[in-house]
Scaffold this active site. Structure first.
Site, mmCIF file in Angstrom:
data_model
loop_
_atom_site.group_PDB
_atom_site.id
_atom_site.type_symbol
_atom_site.label_atom_id
_atom_site.label_comp_id
_atom_site.label_asym_id
_atom_site.label_seq_id
_atom_site.Cartn_x
_atom_site.Cartn_y
_atom_site.Cartn_z
ATOM 1 N N HIS A 136 -25.461 24.106 -27.560
ATOM 2 C CA HIS A 136 -25.461 23.017 -28.535
ATOM 3 C C HIS A 136 -25.159 21.735 -27.775
ATOM 4 O O HIS A 136 -24.455 21.746 -26.770
ATOM 5 C CB HIS A 136 -24.371 23.302 -29.577
ATOM 6 C CG HIS A 136 -24.333 22.381 -30.749
ATOM 7 N ND1 HIS A 136 -23.838 21.090 -30.670
ATOM 8 C CD2 HIS A 136 -24.693 22.557 -32.052
ATOM 9 C CE1 HIS A 136 -23.901 20.517 -31.849
ATOM 10 N NE2 HIS A 136 -24.420 21.382 -32.715
ATOM 11 N N ASP A 213 -17.674 27.823 -26.362
ATOM 12 C CA ASP A 213 -18.044 27.331 -27.691
ATOM 13 C C ASP A 213 -18.140 28.559 -28.598
ATOM 14 O O ASP A 213 -19.089 29.339 -28.504
ATOM 15 C CB ASP A 213 -19.375 26.586 -27.623
ATOM 16 C CG ASP A 213 -19.892 26.183 -29.004
ATOM 17 O OD1 ASP A 213 -19.241 26.493 -30.020
ATOM 18 O OD2 ASP A 213 -20.973 25.564 -29.067
ATOM 19 N N GLN A 216 -20.161 29.796 -33.504
ATOM 20 C CA GLN A 216 -21.016 30.758 -34.194
ATOM 21 C C GLN A 216 -20.519 32.197 -34.065
ATOM 22 O O GLN A 216 -21.182 33.119 -34.544
ATOM 23 C CB GLN A 216 -22.452 30.659 -33.667
ATOM 24 C CG GLN A 216 -23.119 29.323 -33.906
ATOM 25 C CD GLN A 216 -23.387 29.039 -35.381
ATOM 26 O OE1 GLN A 216 -23.405 29.943 -36.203
ATOM 27 N NE2 GLN A 216 -23.591 27.776 -35.708
ATOM 28 N N LYS A 239 -17.453 25.811 -40.431
ATOM 29 C CA LYS A 239 -18.364 26.942 -40.232
ATOM 30 C C LYS A 239 -17.706 28.279 -40.590
ATOM 31 O O LYS A 239 -18.374 29.315 -40.583
ATOM 32 C CB LYS A 239 -18.876 26.963 -38.794
ATOM 33 C CG LYS A 239 -19.763 25.773 -38.446
ATOM 34 C CD LYS A 239 -20.343 25.888 -37.061
ATOM 35 C CE LYS A 239 -21.075 24.624 -36.647
ATOM 36 N NZ LYS A 239 -22.264 24.349 -37.469
ATOM 37 N N CYS A 379 -29.464 20.480 -32.998
ATOM 38 C CA CYS A 379 -28.616 19.911 -31.928
ATOM 39 C C CYS A 379 -28.680 20.777 -30.674
ATOM 40 O O CYS A 379 -27.672 20.976 -29.982
ATOM 41 C CB CYS A 379 -27.171 19.747 -32.387
ATOM 42 S SG CYS A 379 -26.975 18.654 -33.797
#
Length: 424
Positions: A136, A213, A216, A239, A379
Site C-alpha cells: 500500500h 503493515d 489486512q 478496518k 492506494c
C-alpha cells in the site's frame, strides 16, 4: 467456525447492514476499505461522550480519572488482542500515521535526536531500505521519502504473476547494508498472505528492522505480533470494526524506548525548562497533544468483540466464504482475478478486472444492485502496474459477510458486460 446461529447474531449486531441501496438489500463487500461497526462499538463511543467526557492524563476530578481509566483500558485490550504489552502499543490516527511516525523518527535519529541510544535508527548514504511490490502507498511513500532525505537507497522484493512475493531473491535484495525491511502481512489487492518467517530471519541476520503493515491481517487472522518476530507493526481501527481516526503502532519495548519522538508538546513530557525537555517513557513519548479518546475506547470495544467471538472462528468463517467467492468468480468468462485464485495463504480480498469495462463502471453496475465494492488502484499502484492493469474492482469480506452476500455478487457480476453491450 461460526455456526449459522452465531453468524445470524453477528449480523444483527451491525445495524447498517439492515439498510437498502437503490431499493435493494445492501450487500456490503468493502470491508477491506472500512469495516462496518457493531452496536457495542457505537455504544462504547457514545457512552464515553454521554457520561465520562474529559481530558485524559490531566486533572484529578472524577471524570478525568474515569476517562483515563477507559483510555488506558482500551490500550490494554487492543494490545492483548495482538499479543503485546500495553507499553508496546502507541495510539495513532491510523496505520499511515504510524508508518510516518517511524520514518520521521528515524530521520530525527539521523539528525542526532535521541543521542547514542537512537544511533541504530540513523540512516545515511550506502544504507538500504527494502519494501515490496505489494505495498500500500502508506508503506511505500514514507520510505521513499526517508531514503531521499537521508541518502539511503530504496530496494524492493518483486511480486510474481500470481500476486505473491518472490522470496527467491531475498538474499540478493536484503543485504548487509539493509537497515529496514517494510512488508505487508496481507496484500490489500491480491489478498496474498506473506510468508514472514524467511523475511524476518533474513532481516535480523543482517541487523535490519522489520516493519509490518498488518491492516489486512489483524481484523481477519489470529495474530501474535511479538511471536511473528517483527520489530514494529501498524494497523487501523476502522478496518477492524472500530471508529475512524484511530490506529496503533506496535513496537518492541526496547526499540520504542530508544526511538526519538516526532511530535512534541503536552502530555509526552517529563520535565520542561526554558532551555531543555525530558520525555516520558513510551508509549506516552509518542502521544503529544490531545488524543482520540472516544475512538480509542471504541477500538478497545472492537478488540473485545472480536476476541469474544474468537479469531480462529472468524478466520475459518471468512476462509470458507473466500473459497466460495473464488470458486465462483474464476468460472466467469471475461473476468480475471488479480492474485491467487485459491484460498490458500490468502485473506478475503479479491480484486478483479472485467474485460472491456472500466472498474468504476463495474462498481456502478454492482451498486445499482445494492452491492458495494471498491474500485480504483486501492492506494497500490505498483502491484496493479506489475499485473498489467491501471486499476481494478475489489470485493472484500468481513466477519458479518455471509453466503447470500457472495451469491448475490456472483449473480450480479455477469450482468456487467451485457449492460454495456459487450455480450456475456
Amino acid at each position: 467456525m461460526l455456526s449459522a446461529a452465531e453468524l445470524a447474531r453477528v449480523r444483527a449486531d451491525f445495524p447498517l447492514l439492515e439498510r437498502e441501496v437503490h431499493g435493494k438489500p445492501l450487500v456490503y463487500l468493502d470491508w477491506g476499505a472500512t469495516s462496518q461497526k457493531p452496536e457495542i462499538v457505537i455504544d462504547a463511543e457514545q457512552d464515553y461522550y454521554l457520561t465520562r467526557n474529559a481530558a485524559v492524563h490531566r486533572g484529578a476530578h472524577t471524570l478525568a480519572g474515569e476517562a483515563t481509566e477507559l483510555f488506558e483500558g482500551a490500550r490494554a485490550e487492543v494490545a492483548r488482542f495482538v499479543g503485546a504489552a500495553p507499553g508496546e502499543l502507541v495510539w495513532t490516527s491510523g496505520a499511515t500515521a504510524g508508518l510516518n511516525l517511524l520514518a520521521y523518527a528515524m530521520q530525527n535519529a539521523t539528525l542526532g535526536s535521541g543521542g547514542e541510544a537512537a544511533r541504530p535508527f540513523a540512516l545515511g548514504p550506502g544504507d538500504e531500505i527494502v519494501v515490496t511490490e505489494l505495498e500500500h502507498h502508506a508503506n511505500l511513500v514514507p520510505w521513499q521519502q526517508l531514503a531521499a532525505r537521508t541518502g539511503a537507497s530504496l530496494r524492493w522484493i518483486p511480486a510474481t504473476d500470481s500476486g505473491r512475493l518472490d522470496l527467491s531473491v531475498l538474499p540478493e535484495v536484503v543485504r548487509e547494508r539493509t537497515r529496514v525491511v517494510a512488508v505487508t502481512h496481507a496484500s490489500n489487492v491480491t489478498g496474498a498472505v506473506t510468508d514472514l518467517a524467511p523475511i524476518v530471519a533474513r532481516a535480523h541476520e543482517v541487523g535490519a528492522l522489520v516493519v509490518l503493515d498488518a491492516c489486512q491481517s489483524v481484523p481477519h487472522l489470529a495474530l501474535d505480533l511479538p511471536g511473528l518476530g517483527v520489530d514494529f507493526a501498524v494497523f487501523s481501527g476502522h478496518k477492524m470494526l472500530a471508529p475512524h481516526g484511530v490506529g496503533a503502532l506496535y513496537g518492541r519495548r526496547e526499540l520504542l524506548e530508544a526511538l526519538p519522538p516526532v511530535q512534541t508538546g503536552g502530555s509526552m513530557v517529563e520535565v520542561v525548562t526554558m532551555t531543555e525537555t525530558t520525555f516520558l517513557p513510551p508509549p506516552q513519548k509518542f502521544e503529544a497533544g490531545t488524543q482520540p479518546v472516544a475512538e480509542a475506547i471504541g477500538f478497545g470495544a472492537a478488540a473485545q468483540y472480536l476476541g469474544d467471538l474468537g479469531m480462529a472462528g472468524v478466520a475459518a468463517h471468512e476462509h470458507e466464504l473466500t473459497e466460495r467467492l473464488l470458486a465462483g468468480i474464476v468460472q466467469l468468462p471475461h473476468v480475471r482475478v488479480l492474485g491467487p485464485t485459491e484460498a490458500v495463504d490468502r485473506v478475503g480480498v479479491v480484486s478483479f478486472e472485467v474485460d472491456g469495462v472500466h472498474p468504476h463502471d463495474v462498481g456502478q453496475v454492482l451498486d445499482a444492485e445494492g452491492i458495494a465494492v471498491r474500485v480504483g488502484h486501492h492506494c497500490a499502484q505498483p502491484i496493479h502496474r506489475r499485473l498489467g492493469v491501471a486499476s481494478s474492482a475489489r470485493a472484500s469480506l468481513g466477519i458479518a459477510s455471509n453466503t447470500d452476500d457472495v451469491d448475490a455478487f456472483l449473480a450480479a457480476l455477469p450482468t456487467v458486460r451485457p449492460f454495456f453491450g459487450l455480450g456475456e
